[in-house]
Design an enzyme around this catalytic site. Structure first.
Site, PDB file in Angstrom:
ATOM      1  N   GLU A 250      -3.047   1.165  -4.211  1.00  0.00           N
ATOM      2  CA  GLU A 250      -1.679   1.920  -3.839  1.00  0.00           C
ATOM      3  C   GLU A 250      -1.762   3.215  -3.581  1.00  0.00           C
ATOM      4  OE1 GLU A 250       2.959   2.058  -4.742  1.00  0.00           O
ATOM      5  OE2 GLU A 250       1.665   1.552  -6.154  1.00  0.00           O
ATOM      6  N   CYS A 284       6.228   7.785  -3.175  1.00  0.00           N
ATOM      7  CA  CYS A 284       5.538   7.460  -1.834  1.00  0.00           C
ATOM      8  C   CYS A 284       6.277   6.791  -0.726  1.00  0.00           C
ATOM      9  CB  CYS A 284       4.286   6.517  -2.303  1.00  0.00           C
ATOM     10  SG  CYS A 284       4.731   4.915  -2.905  1.00  0.00           S
TER      11      CYS A 284
END
Length: 366
Positions: A250, A284
């Site tokens: 990720e 993010c």
């Protein structure tokens, strides 16, 4: 009241101090030292991986009901100690206490409970006869030892996201928290050692270039899980290729927002104020770029400027703060450099904030 810190590395079923140099763990609100935490040595990594491998045979053969019960027990323990976990996360990350206690801890508890349910409800393709005289079927087997490496922006939540599905699926884990934010991981390690069989989860603090690098290249590791930046993700893939490890990456993301001319500007501003600046923008999925139609542009800039200028931070009463400081001096200076580069452009105007706050911590006024 003095806060107590867990500093022992969890290897197998025992806790022990790190054997390598100490890493300074700082309070982002003040820049002051919380403690020096010795990181794991290569010998300790070897023993943690060996413990995870030894535990895998038994843990992978447990039933979904048994693994579900363990995840539920972990969730209950975190919920029972929610105030302690929240206070520690707020101290180590600079998060406002209301965000840590009200937003993150409930989501962490829910994560463990979600996977406790999911592990008992797995679906698969129906078996069939695709060749005369033969019956096909799908069998689910655990992967093995997972090396999980977490970032500093949501330390305990990332730990939950990585551990719950991995151990719920019958895998064992060697978990490395960020060297900047290891405190809640080490606190949770105490609970894990009590709930889980020896070696199912091992917790080793340390830097990425030392502990992390040695761990991802370890031949006893079957899978690598990383939440981090793209450059680190490339290193992970290189390491995984040598022994064909599975990977779960990720990496850094961007979240552009498109505002059309018929948008409700007030609702857009409310959403951007919340989701562009939550956790000081260290997310993010933070709304970090906005593309607005010509008809709404001026009103959006004016209203968003006013909204962002009202965000509360750096107050002595932490219950009134909406966001905290950045995680480190390096990160604060990096953000400041982006703003200064923008100021130098003739077509860019800074309409609010954009300055270091002189209160001793790593605050930056948005």
């Amino acid at each position: 009241m003095t806060m107590q810190f867990d500093t022992g590395l969890l290897i197998g079923g025992a806790f022990e101090p790190g054997q390598e140099q100490g890493e300074k763990v700082l309070n982002p609100r003040t820049g002051e030292l919380i403690l020096d935490l010795a990181e794991a040595s290569t010998d300790q990594v070897d023993r943690a991986v060996a413990a995870a491998n030894a535990a895998f045979g038994g843990w992978s053969r447990t039933t979904p009901a048994e693994r579900s019960a363990a995840l539920l027990a972990i969730a209950d323990r975190i919920e029972a100690e929610a105030d302690g976990f929240a206070a520690l996360e707020a101290l180590n990350c600079g998060k406002p206490i209301n965000a840590a206690r009200g937003d993150e801890i409930p989501a962490i508890v829910d994560c463990f409970r979600f996977f406790a349910g999911a592990v008992r409800c797995q679906h698969g393709s129906i078996a069939g006869e695709y060749l005369a005289g033969h019956t096909s079927m799908i069998r689910r087997d655990a992967v093995g030892v997972v090396a999980s490496i977490a970032p500093w922006n949501y330390p305990l939540m990332m730990m939950a996201w990585k551990l719950a599905p991995a151990i719920g699926g019958g895998n064992t884990v060697v978990f490395k928290p960020s060297e900047q934010t290891p405190l809640t991981a080490l606190k949770l390690a105490r609970i894990l050692a009590e709930v889980l069989p020896e070696g199912v989860v091992n917790v080793l603090p340390g830097r990425g270039e030392t502990v992390g690098n040695y761990l991802i290249n370890h031949r006893g590791v079957d899978m690598i899980s990383l939440t981090g930046d793209v450059a680190t993700g490339k290193k992970m893939l290189d390491a995984a290729a040598k022994t064909v490890k599975r990977t779960h990456l990720e990496l850094g993301g961007k979240a552009p927002v498109v505002v059309f001319d018929d948008a409700d500007v007030a609702e857009v501003v409310e959403g951007l104020r919340a989701f562009g600046y939550y956790n000081a923008g260290q997310d993010c999925t933070a709304a970090c770029r906005i593309y607005a139609g010509r008809k709404v542009y001026d009103n959006l800039v004016a209203d968003l400027t006013a909204a962002v200028s009202s965000i509360a931070l750096g107050n002595e009463d932490d219950t009134t703060n909406e966001i905290g400081p950045l995680i480190s001096l390096r990160q604060r200076d990096r953000v400041a450099s982006f703003v200064e580069r923008a100021r130098e452009q003739s077509h860019i105007a800074v309409t609010t904030g954009g300055e270091v706050m002189g209160n001793g911590g790593f605050y930056y006024r948005p």
